[in-house]
Design an enzyme around this catalytic site. Structure first.
Site, PDB file in Angstrom:
ATOM      1  N   LYS A   3      24.709  80.948 -72.405  1.00 46.26           N
ATOM      2  CA  LYS A   3      25.681  80.299 -72.864  1.00 46.26           C
ATOM      3  C   LYS A   3      25.540  78.714 -73.701  1.00 46.26           C
ATOM      4  O   LYS A   3      24.308  77.791 -72.951  1.00 46.26           O
ATOM      5  CB  LYS A   3      26.978  79.374 -71.893  1.00 46.26           C
ATOM      6  CG  LYS A   3      27.625  80.734 -71.608  1.00 46.26           C
ATOM      7  CD  LYS A   3      28.366  81.579 -72.394  1.00 46.26           C
ATOM      8  CE  LYS A   3      29.068  82.589 -71.236  1.00 46.26           C
ATOM      9  NZ  LYS A   3      30.693  81.651 -70.858  1.00 46.26           N
TER      10      LYS A   3
ATOM     11  N   GLN B   4      27.669  82.838 -56.843  1.00 45.70           N
ATOM     12  CA  GLN B   4      27.171  83.517 -57.807  1.00 45.70           C
ATOM     13  C   GLN B   4      25.904  83.429 -58.613  1.00 45.70           C
ATOM     14  O   GLN B   4      25.276  82.464 -58.646  1.00 45.70           O
ATOM     15  CB  GLN B   4      28.735  82.740 -59.026  1.00 45.70           C
ATOM     16  CG  GLN B   4      28.118  80.948 -59.450  1.00 45.70           C
ATOM     17  CD  GLN B   4      29.870  80.703 -59.597  1.00 45.70           C
ATOM     18  OE1 GLN B   4      30.777  81.127 -59.117  1.00 45.70           O
ATOM     19  NE2 GLN B   4      29.355  80.105 -60.102  1.00 45.70           N
TER      20      GLN B   4
ATOM     21  N   ASP C 230      27.631  85.164 -67.877  1.00 49.67           N
ATOM     22  CA  ASP C 230      26.488  84.908 -67.757  1.00 49.67           C
ATOM     23  C   ASP C 230      25.852  84.776 -66.222  1.00 49.67           C
ATOM     24  O   ASP C 230      25.552  83.976 -66.065  1.00 49.67           O
ATOM     25  CB  ASP C 230      26.289  83.255 -68.287  1.00 49.67           C
ATOM     26  CG  ASP C 230      26.723  82.176 -68.101  1.00 49.67           C
ATOM     27  OD1 ASP C 230      28.100  81.748 -67.815  1.00 49.67           O
ATOM     28  OD2 ASP C 230      26.693  80.593 -67.409  1.00 49.67           O
TER      29      ASP C 230
ATOM     30  N   ASP D  81      32.351  75.986 -54.163  1.00 47.24           N
ATOM     31  CA  ASP D  81      32.842  76.506 -55.183  1.00 47.24           C
ATOM     32  C   ASP D  81      33.903  77.670 -55.300  1.00 47.24           C
ATOM     33  O   ASP D  81      33.830  78.525 -54.474  1.00 47.24           O
ATOM     34  CB  ASP D  81      31.839  76.809 -57.085  1.00 47.24           C
ATOM     35  CG  ASP D  81      32.399  76.732 -58.388  1.00 47.24           C
ATOM     36  OD1 ASP D  81      32.870  75.699 -58.570  1.00 47.24           O
ATOM     37  OD2 ASP D  81      32.244  78.009 -58.376  1.00 47.24           O
ATOM     38  N   ASN D  82      35.235  77.775 -55.686  1.00 50.31           N
ATOM     39  CA  ASN D  82      36.134  78.676 -55.450  1.00 50.31           C
ATOM     40  C   ASN D  82      36.349  79.336 -54.401  1.00 50.31           C
ATOM     41  O   ASN D  82      35.677  80.687 -54.606  1.00 50.31           O
ATOM     42  CB  ASN D  82      35.293  79.892 -56.830  1.00 50.31           C
ATOM     43  CG  ASN D  82      35.891  79.245 -58.356  1.00 50.31           C
ATOM     44  OD1 ASN D  82      37.236  78.699 -58.728  1.00 50.31           O
ATOM     45  ND2 ASN D  82      35.638  79.062 -59.297  1.00 50.31           N
TER      46      ASN D  82
ATOM     47  N   GLU E 213      37.163  73.843 -53.043  1.00 52.44           N
ATOM     48  CA  GLU E 213      37.419  73.771 -54.306  1.00 52.44           C
ATOM     49  C   GLU E 213      38.340  74.837 -54.867  1.00 52.44           C
ATOM     50  O   GLU E 213      37.945  75.599 -55.708  1.00 52.44           O
ATOM     51  CB  GLU E 213      36.314  73.531 -55.358  1.00 52.44           C
ATOM     52  CG  GLU E 213      36.554  72.913 -57.307  1.00 52.44           C
ATOM     53  CD  GLU E 213      36.752  74.505 -57.817  1.00 52.44           C
ATOM     54  OE1 GLU E 213      36.462  73.819 -59.043  1.00 52.44           O
ATOM     55  OE2 GLU E 213      36.040  75.451 -57.372  1.00 52.44           O
TER      56      GLU E 213
ATOM     57  N   LYS F   1      29.254  71.012 -68.528  1.00 53.19           N
ATOM     58  CA  LYS F   1      28.553  72.297 -68.072  1.00 53.19           C
ATOM     59  C   LYS F   1      27.193  72.783 -69.186  1.00 53.19           C
ATOM     60  O   LYS F   1      26.425  73.801 -68.653  1.00 53.19           O
ATOM     61  CB  LYS F   1      29.632  73.214 -67.515  1.00 53.19           C
ATOM     62  CG  LYS F   1      30.805  72.375 -66.597  1.00 53.19           C
ATOM     63  CD  LYS F   1      31.421  73.312 -66.499  1.00 53.19           C
ATOM     64  CE  LYS F   1      31.251  75.026 -66.346  1.00 53.19           C
ATOM     65  NZ  LYS F   1      32.223  75.193 -65.764  1.00 53.19           N
ATOM     66  N   TYR F   2      27.411  72.819 -70.872  1.00 56.50           N
ATOM     67  CA  TYR F   2      26.197  73.508 -71.476  1.00 56.50           C
ATOM     68  C   TYR F   2      25.002  72.390 -72.252  1.00 56.50           C
ATOM     69  O   TYR F   2      25.038  72.565 -73.056  1.00 56.50           O
ATOM     70  CB  TYR F   2      27.807  74.784 -71.984  1.00 56.50           C
ATOM     71  CG  TYR F   2      28.545  75.125 -71.577  1.00 56.50           C
ATOM     72  CD1 TYR F   2      28.195  76.054 -70.688  1.00 56.50           C
ATOM     73  CD2 TYR F   2      29.797  74.593 -71.529  1.00 56.50           C
ATOM     74  CE1 TYR F   2      29.173  77.481 -70.449  1.00 56.50           C
ATOM     75  CE2 TYR F   2      31.007  75.370 -70.922  1.00 56.50           C
ATOM     76  CZ  TYR F   2      30.696  76.155 -69.901  1.00 56.50           C
ATOM     77  OH  TYR F   2      31.853  76.731 -69.531  1.00 56.50           O
TER      78      TYR F   2
END
Length: 671
Positions: free
Chosen positions: A270, A330, A365, A402-403, A431, A542-543
């Protein structure tokens, strides 16, 4: 109106009856020991199916409804033991009004424990109670003394040690002054030691997970290590993070949290603002984990080496900071696992993989593993456990996950237990911005802390209802809310429009409502630029690399520092529990108190929810909670500016300005 009648009544036909022959309780089911009832046991989590949570040294209040038929006197106790122990330790339960029994226990060791309650007939206690009443009434005690002798003789045969000697002495002296002997407190204590616990009844066993205090009380600061630079064209390193440690520690934070620090994939990388067309210098999202350099146990090479990371851990420890890492399950399409373990992923018929998404968001991504693929069990589960163990071996004991609600609940229950078997001091933060029941279940299966709905609570009624749910329902026994004021993914609408006072309001709310308080970098500088109409940051970190100064005009660094200082100094603010809301005659002022177990002093907090105008209100000082009358006075210590003064009378007037929209006082005790 005439009452409705059933079809049976109208037709006169006889209703069919369930055959209950053989369903009546047997004598064993109605055994005599069932005459004592233990109900309403707290803390309990699904009847002992999951562990209640506490921390070392924390007082755990035990309550239960205990009663029996008749007028017999009861005795009860709390029994505790570590999972590795055989013997139970006993702690007293005290009877209160309406058959409610209470007690307190503390745990001194990390790890799994067990807790249960016992109740039995206190035969000697009941005998002494009734004997005393008869003695005071001047009644004949001849038969009672005979009964007492029988009880003493039976107890003598069971007793040992000093209790046996006391009982023998009582029997020898019984003929001299029987009432004086039988009513002696020392004899009552000896008889309690020799008691055979008639009609003994036990509760279910409630597991208890004992964690270190940081699971309940901690102040988190989140930053991207790559942004610790003064030039967006130069990638920050772990060494650069070391340079920022003094400032972060000076603000009073004790946990420094990093998003993933692993290699970032090149496939579908990204660009800025989540663009699908990255430039050659775009750094990509750290959540696209894995590349040629490795996966979840590797470090992004531009950050440094594993030795550099260990040096950072050591430096952080010297500043009183603990490092927390992100555990994000992930993978970038470049992650080594796709080649090494293709069976861990869900492949489409055309040989492609489905990219991750959270509609309407898409994450081209990232691809996700398939926990239940035939080749993934147990290999994938064990590999993910080993990722956490790898970082724990390096010295990391805190993990933000995360998640987790998008991954199997049985996996978390198994994995967290596996890690804690080796590292009982490990802490896991969930989270999970999801529905309440899945969020709570994640806490049940092992997560120490959880993100919460705090971000989307704004009105006085909303805060009172939510904190009441978290503190006055069974949720309190297993769920610890972590109040993050912002995250890299969430730029709340309130902060986008409220200016500096809005940042002060949210900081004060998070810092005083819960023992767990978190800030993502830029909050202290009042950053709020957002994508139009969305709760997302413009130019998201984040990017891209986002350098920041330590201070900026209009920042709230000093205020955050003061809030963290007050939190460290006042035990009442080191948990979300113990909160009581009080009357403030304004819908724009949230007003509550907290008191720590064993403390005389009470913390009072008043926070304006209006960032634009001053708010005035009369407030009620809870004098009654300190045994005072409405017209009495009480000493007050303003914990923000240090002033000391005295309030006289229950009703006081308060004014909160946008420039300082909160007040924190300590009353009573050593105010």
């Amino acid at each position: 109106m005439a009452p409705k009648t059933s079809a049976t009544a109208k037709t006169g036909r006889r209703a069919s009856v369930v055959d209950t022959r053989g369903a009546a309780p047997t004598f064993e089911a109605a055994r005599p020991s069932a005459r004592i009832i233990i109900a309403g046991f707290s803390p309990s989590v699904d009847g002992g199916a999951f562990a209640a949570k506490t921390t070392i040294g924390e007082l755990v209040e035990i309550t239960a409804d205990i009663f029996a038929d008749g007028h017999e006197k009861l005795a009860a106790a709390i029994l505790t033991r570590a999972n590795s122990e055989e013997a139970w330790a006993s702690h007293p339960l005290i009877a209160g009004p309406n058959d409610v029994w209470t007690g307190e226990v503390q745990f001194a060791r990390l790890g799994g424990h067990q807790l249960k309650l016992q109740a039995w007939l206190d035969v000697w206690g009941g005998f002494v109670r009734d004997l005393g009443k008869k003695y005071d009434a001047g009644q004949d005690l001849t038969l009672d003394v005979m009964e007492g002798r029988q009880l003493l003789e039976a107890a003598r045969d069971r007793a040992s040690g000093p209790a046996a000697g006391t009982i023998a002495e009582a029997l020898a002296a019984l003929d001299e002054d029987p009432a004086l002997v039988l009513l002696d407190d020392g004899l009552t204590a000896a008889m309690a030691e020799a008691d055979d616990h008639a009609f003994l009844t036990e509760s279910f066993i409630q597991p208890v997970e004992v964690e270190r205090p940081a699971a309940r009380f901690s102040s988190w600061y989140e930053l991207f290590p790559r942004s610790q630079t003064d030039d967006p064209a130069r990638h920050g390193t772990f060494a650069d993070v070391i340079g920022r440690l003094p400032h972060i520690a000076a603000m009073g934070f004790d946990t420094l949290y990093f998003p993933p620090i692993h290699p970032i994939g090149l496939a579908n990388r990204k660009g800025k603002n989540n663009s699908l067309t990255p430039g050659p210098d775009d750094v990509g999202s750290p959540y696209a984990i894995g590349g040629a350099e490795g996966g979840h146990t590797a470090i992004h090479p531009e950050l440094g080496t594993l030795d550099d990371f260990k040096a950072l851990l050591a430096a952080a420890g010297e500043h009183g900071l603990e490092i927390a890492l992100d555990f994000a399950i992930q993978c970038s399409p470049d992650h080594p696992w796709l080649k090494e373990h293709p069976g861990w992923f869900d492949w489409r018929p055309d040989g492609s993989l489905k990219y991750a998404e959270n509609p309407p968001k898409k994450y081209e991504d990232i691809v996700n593993v398939d926990f239940y693929a035939e080749a993934a069990v147990p290999g994938l589960w064990e590999a993910l456990r080993d990722v956490v163990l790898f970082w724990a071996d390096q010295g990391v004991k805190v993990f933000r996950v995360d998640n987790p609600h998008t991954k199997p609940l049985p996996f978390w229950q198994w994995m967290i237990a596996e890690v804690k078997a080796r590292y009982p001091d490990a802490i896991f933060l969930s989270e999970a911005f999801t529905r309440p029941k899945p969020m709570y279940h994640l806490a049940k299966v092992g997560f120490s802390q959880s993100y919460s709905y705090f971000t989307w609570r704004h009105t006085k009624a909303e805060f009172q209802a939510y904190l009441t749910e978290l503190t006055q329902t069974p949720v309190r026994d297993f769920f610890r809310p972590h109040l993050f004021v912002n995250t890299p993914d969430i730029d709340p609408f309130f902060l986008q429009s409220s200016g500096r006072p809005g940042f002060l309001i949210r900081a004060a709310l998070a810092a005083t409502l819960s023992g767990l308080f978190g800030v993502y970098a830029g909050f202290e500088l009042c950053e709020s630029a957002a994508l139009p109409g969305r709760e997302e940051y413009l130019d998201s970190e984040k990017y891209e690399i986002r350098p920041r100064p330590d201070r900026a005009p209009g920042d709230i660094v000093d205020e955050i520092t003061a809030l963290n200082r007050i939190r460290r100094e006042q035990p009442a603010l080191q948990t979300h529990l113990g909160i009581e809301f009080h009357a403030a005659y304004s819908d724009q002022i949230l007003y509550f108190s907290k008191i720590a177990p064993g403390e005389a002093g009470r913390i009072l907090v008043a926070i304006s929810l209006d960032p634009f105008t001053a708010q005035d209100a009369d407030i009620e000082v809870p004098l009654w909670l300190h045994g005072l009358q409405d017209w009495d006075g009480i000493d007050v210590h303003d914990l923000i500016d240090g002033h000391r003064f005295r309030w006289t009378g229950k009703i006081q007037h308060l004014r909160l300005e946008p420039a300082r929209p909160y007040a924190i006082w300590r009353i009573g005790g050593e105010a």
